[in-house]
Design a protein around this motif. Structure first.
Motif, PDB file in Angstrom:
ATOM      1  N   CYS A  82       0.838  -1.201   0.000  1.00 41.20           N
ATOM      2  CA  CYS A  82       0.000   0.000   0.000  1.00 41.20           C
ATOM      3  C   CYS A  82       0.873   1.253   0.000  1.00 41.20           C
ATOM      4  N   GLY A  83       1.999   1.185   0.729  1.00 40.98           N
ATOM      5  CA  GLY A  83       2.877   2.357   0.779  1.00 40.98           C
ATOM      6  C   GLY A  83       2.518   3.330   1.888  1.00 40.98           C
ATOM      7  N   ALA A  84       1.665   2.909   2.833  1.00 39.39           N
ATOM      8  CA  ALA A  84       1.294   3.779   3.953  1.00 39.39           C
ATOM      9  C   ALA A  84       2.543   4.277   4.684  1.00 39.39           C
ATOM     10  N   ILE A  86       5.373   5.188   3.588  1.00 39.30           N
ATOM     11  CA  ILE A  86       6.227   6.164   2.894  1.00 39.30           C
ATOM     12  C   ILE A  86       6.229   7.535   3.558  1.00 39.30           C
ATOM     13  N   SER A  87       5.030   8.040   3.893  1.00 37.50           N
ATOM     14  CA  SER A  87       4.969   9.447   4.302  1.00 37.50           C
ATOM     15  C   SER A  87       5.384   9.687   5.746  1.00 37.50           C
ATOM     16  N   VAL A  88       5.548   8.630   6.558  1.00 41.93           N
ATOM     17  CA  VAL A  88       5.987   8.876   7.937  1.00 41.93           C
ATOM     18  C   VAL A  88       7.493   8.690   8.102  1.00 41.93           C
ATOM     19  N   MET A 118       3.138   2.622  11.628  1.00 39.65           N
ATOM     20  CA  MET A 118       2.188   2.998  10.572  1.00 39.65           C
ATOM     21  C   MET A 118       1.661   1.783   9.827  1.00 39.65           C
TER      22      MET A 118
ATOM     23  N   MET B 176      -7.069   6.906   8.834  1.00 37.01           N
ATOM     24  CA  MET B 176      -6.238   7.251   7.679  1.00 37.01           C
ATOM     25  C   MET B 176      -4.756   7.121   8.052  1.00 37.01           C
ATOM     26  N   GLY B 177      -4.463   6.380   9.112  1.00 41.42           N
ATOM     27  CA  GLY B 177      -3.083   6.142   9.517  1.00 41.42           C
ATOM     28  C   GLY B 177      -2.568   7.212  10.457  1.00 41.42           C
ATOM     29  N   THR B 178      -1.269   7.179  10.717  1.00 42.89           N
ATOM     30  CA  THR B 178      -0.636   8.146  11.595  1.00 42.89           C
ATOM     31  C   THR B 178      -0.504   9.461  10.838  1.00 42.89           C
ATOM     32  N   ASN B 185       2.542  15.023   7.075  1.00 41.14           N
ATOM     33  CA  ASN B 185       2.342  14.063   5.980  1.00 41.14           C
ATOM     34  C   ASN B 185       0.892  14.122   5.512  1.00 41.14           C
ATOM     35  N   VAL B 186       0.646  13.429   4.411  1.00 41.49           N
ATOM     36  CA  VAL B 186      -0.683  13.401   3.813  1.00 41.49           C
ATOM     37  C   VAL B 186      -0.987  11.950   3.476  1.00 41.49           C
ATOM     38  N   THR B 187      -2.185  11.464   3.854  1.00 41.59           N
ATOM     39  CA  THR B 187      -2.544  10.098   3.453  1.00 41.59           C
ATOM     40  C   THR B 187      -3.845  10.133   2.657  1.00 41.59           C
ATOM     41  N   TYR B 188      -3.955   9.177   1.738  1.00 43.71           N
ATOM     42  CA  TYR B 188      -5.157   9.117   0.893  1.00 43.71           C
ATOM     43  C   TYR B 188      -5.528   7.675   0.632  1.00 43.71           C
ATOM     44  N   THR B 327       4.933  15.095   1.773  1.00 43.65           N
ATOM     45  CA  THR B 327       4.942  13.730   1.246  1.00 43.65           C
ATOM     46  C   THR B 327       3.576  13.076   1.430  1.00 43.65           C
ATOM     47  N   THR B 328       3.115  12.391   0.385  1.00 44.57           N
ATOM     48  CA  THR B 328       1.831  11.689   0.459  1.00 44.57           C
ATOM     49  C   THR B 328       2.085  10.194   0.541  1.00 44.57           C
ATOM     50  N   SER B 329       1.163   9.480   1.173  1.00 46.33           N
ATOM     51  CA  SER B 329       1.197   8.034   0.986  1.00 46.33           C
ATOM     52  C   SER B 329      -0.201   7.473   0.965  1.00 46.33           C
ATOM     53  N   PRO B 330      -0.401   6.485   0.081  1.00 43.35           N
ATOM     54  CA  PRO B 330      -1.711   5.857   0.001  1.00 43.35           C
ATOM     55  C   PRO B 330      -1.910   4.899   1.165  1.00 43.35           C
ATOM     56  N   MET B 331      -3.146   4.694   1.582  1.00 42.53           N
ATOM     57  CA  MET B 331      -3.450   3.658   2.564  1.00 42.53           C
ATOM     58  C   MET B 331      -3.958   2.413   1.842  1.00 42.53           C
TER      59      MET B 331
END
Lengths: 128, 500
Positions: A82-84, A86-88, A118, B176-178, B185-188, B327-331
């Protein structure tokens, strides 16, 4: 190459890292330091070719050092790409390949553990 | 041109001449051939999505025990399932947490373990009747031992989903995560170009009775999903399928740290290209789908919208928020969404999956998703706070502060500047500590400067959570100029809760 210096109360007052830099002339970079009154750890980035000398210099001074060969481990059976994570990540270890699978540049990892928390699938563990 | 029928398409699947592409391939084809040409050339477009879908679960029929039991409560691997149905029917929901393991294991993991063929411990209790005398039951089963195991998900496959970031100064743990502080950060979530409903936004082919790929099995859309919101392009689907036919690869239990469990569900929907309009809709790209970026730092139903973005921007890995690249990351997994669209394409080409004609359309525009009707207003800080609050000027001595606290018989003393702005807070405990350490001089040396505050319009529940998180017992209430309007304590809140 990353090494972890395990800090104990008896070595906290000494300028250990400075001494090692002066002795070896190696350009050390402190990636992460987590030291509390009862001790802790400092993750240090060491140039590859100077690793052995640096480790020896720390050990000579009574410090405990671990080399982080695999700082972060991904269980491919659990990872769903999923790549969750990546952003943390503060150092940009994780990214997508062209096919949207997750890749890790483990040399950049400072073992902060943010990605471990995460990950929705429990696929990541910090190496010991 | 005259349109195709579903029967025409299914005949082509049977004789092996069907032309199937994925929704990722379609934009180029429509750009080259135009909608009419593409509709002639292409028979089916496959879509796919793989992400966390909390409104998921499964109906299980465990078979009758001897002596029989009418389960009043039942736990599967220590996760409670709903048993308010006939004797040995139960519904295990994805987000229910284990009694013993908490957030690390929930209903979603039970479902994954069932699909993986693992043994599940069952514990049930009952009050006992003449026809169902048994009161307690303990057994262990696998999915093969039980009668029906039907995945039934009230809300899946959101057309698209809002993007999350966090403008507060505290890390948030959400579905939507941490979310790191200061928009760290940004999650989608959502598959963008591959999203099933985004490829058929007027529900011409996706509706009641549509056969779908559900976690590796052939399942069906059974109706509009809960919170279906066609007016705002937030359509959802209710789906069901046979858990026994599913593949563990596409049913995955998940834990969002500090939030709870959810189920990653893999859905693929074939869109039969019956006419040029449908072909045109499947040419949608990531750049065409726009979503709002919301500030989850505001824990209210309506969160502030920071900007709009497209899935193309989100998938680039960075988006601009207030002049900073974040930085973005998908969930959800685009990798696996693509695998699902690809697998569905293969199944159709091999002649093992036939799309169906829908039985009824999903409700279209005009349907709105309503907020909850609440009886009575939620009390706010203004209703509960003490309005007469004693403050002290900064620069005073610790001894003076001690006197003020003692005379007033309270615990928290806000410290204000000459301009009457809040600059710190001092508690009876701070004073005790200062005295013990012999620091009796200036108040400024011992006061807490980073004061956690409240606003008069905030609901009590939010303030109660803030007190709990910071492990403190009072908050000064300030206006936008940081002038102290009142003070709210955990005692005030407890009294209110006791009255409710």
């Amino acid at each position: 190459m990353k090494i972890t210096l395990h800090v104990t109360p008896d070595i906290t007052p000494r300028p250990l890292i400075a001494e090692v830099i002066l002795e070896t002339g190696a350009l050390l970079n402190i990636d992460r330091a987590d030291v509390k009154p009862k001790g802790g750890e400092v993750v240090i980035d060491v140039p590859h070719d100077e690793c052995d000398r640096v480790v020896a210099a720390f050990k000579k001074r009574g410090a405990t050092i671990t080399c982080l060969k695999l700082p972060i481990i991904k269980d491919d059976d659990e990872c769903v790409n999923c790549g969750a994570c990546i952003s943390v990540c503060p150092t940009g270890v994780i990214s997508f390949r062209d096919d949207w699978s997750v890749q890790m540049d483990v040399d950049k990892c400072v073992q902060c553990g943010a990605c471990v928390t995460m990950c929705p699938h429990g696929a990541l563990t910090v190496g010991k | 041109m005259a349109g195709k029928t579903i029967q025409d398409i299914n005949a082509k699947i049977k004789d092996g001449s069907v032309h199937v592409v994925t929704a990722e391939e379609m934009p180029d084809i429509v750009a080259e051939l135009g909608p009419d040409g593409a509709a002639k050339e292409i028979d089916i477009v496959t879509t796919g999505t793989f992400g966390a879908m909390c409104s998921s679960g499964a109906f299980l029929n465990l078979g009758h025990s001897d002596p029989p039991i009418k389960m009043q409560k039942v736990w599967l691997n220590d996760v409670e399932a709903y048993a308010g149905l006939a004797a040995i029917d139960a519904y295990i929901g994805a987000t229910q947490l284990s009694k013993s393991r908490g957030m690390e294991y929930g209903g979603a993991h039970v479902i994954e373990d069932l699909v993986a063929g693992k043994s599940i411990d069952i514990h049930a209790t009952a009050y006992g009747t003449d026809c169902y005398p048994r009161k307690v039951l303990d057994t262990t089963v696998t999915i093969d031992d039980i009668n029906q195991a039907t995945m039934f998900n009230p809300r899946n496959g959101y057309q698209k989903y809002n993007v999350a970031t966090n403008c507060s100064n505290r890390t948030l743990y959400t579905y939507m995560g941490t979310l790191l502080p200061d928009c760290g950060n940004v999650t989608y979530s959502g598959a963008g170009v591959l999203s099933p409903i985004s490829n058929d936004p007027t529900y011409q082919t996706i509706g009641v009775g549509s056969r779908i790929f559900l976690c590796g099995a052939q399942g069906y859309v059974t109706g509009q999903g809960t919170q279906h919101d066609p007016t705002n392009d937030f359509a959802t689907m209710m789906v069901q399928g046979d858990l026994k036919q599913m593949d563990k690869k596409f049913v995955r239990g998940a834990t969002f740290h500090g939030y709870g469990t959810s189920l990653y569900v893999g859905i693929g929907i074939p869109i039969p290209i019956l006419n040029a309009d449908i072909a045109k809709a499947t040419a949608v790209t990531d750049a065409d789908i726009t979503v709002d970026v919301l500030d989850y730092g505001v824990a209210r139903r309506s969160r502030p919208v920071l900007r709009q973005v497209t899935y193309e921007e989100l998938k680039s890995g960075m988006i601009d928020i207030n002049g900073r690249e974040i930085t973005t990351s998908p969930m959800s997994s685009f990798h696996d969404a693509r695998a699902i669209a690809g697998e569905l394409k293969d199944l159709i080409q091999k002649g093992t999956f036939y799309p169906t004609l829908l039985v009824e359309r999903l409700p279209g525009t005009g349907v709105v998703c309503k907020p909850m009707k609440q009886i009575g207003e939620q009390p706010t800080v203004a209703d509960v706070m003490a309005k007469r609050v004693i403050t002290i000027l900064q620069g005073q001595t610790v001894e003076n502060a001690a006197k003020v606290i003692m005379e007033g018989n309270f615990n928290h003393l806000p410290v204000v500047s000459d301009e009457d702005r809040l600059v710190g807070i001092i508690t009876a405990w701070d004073i005790a500590k200062a005295v013990a350490k012999n620091k009796r001089d200036k108040l400024d040396d011992i006061m807490t400067r980073a004061v956690v505050t409240a606003d008069t319009s905030e609901p009590i529940d939010i303030v109660a959570r803030r007190l709990e998180q910071h492990n403190i017992s009072a908050l000064p209430v300030v206006d936008k100029h940081r002038r102290v309007m009142g003070i709210i304590t955990s005692d005030d809140i407890s009294k209110l809760v006791a009255r409710r």
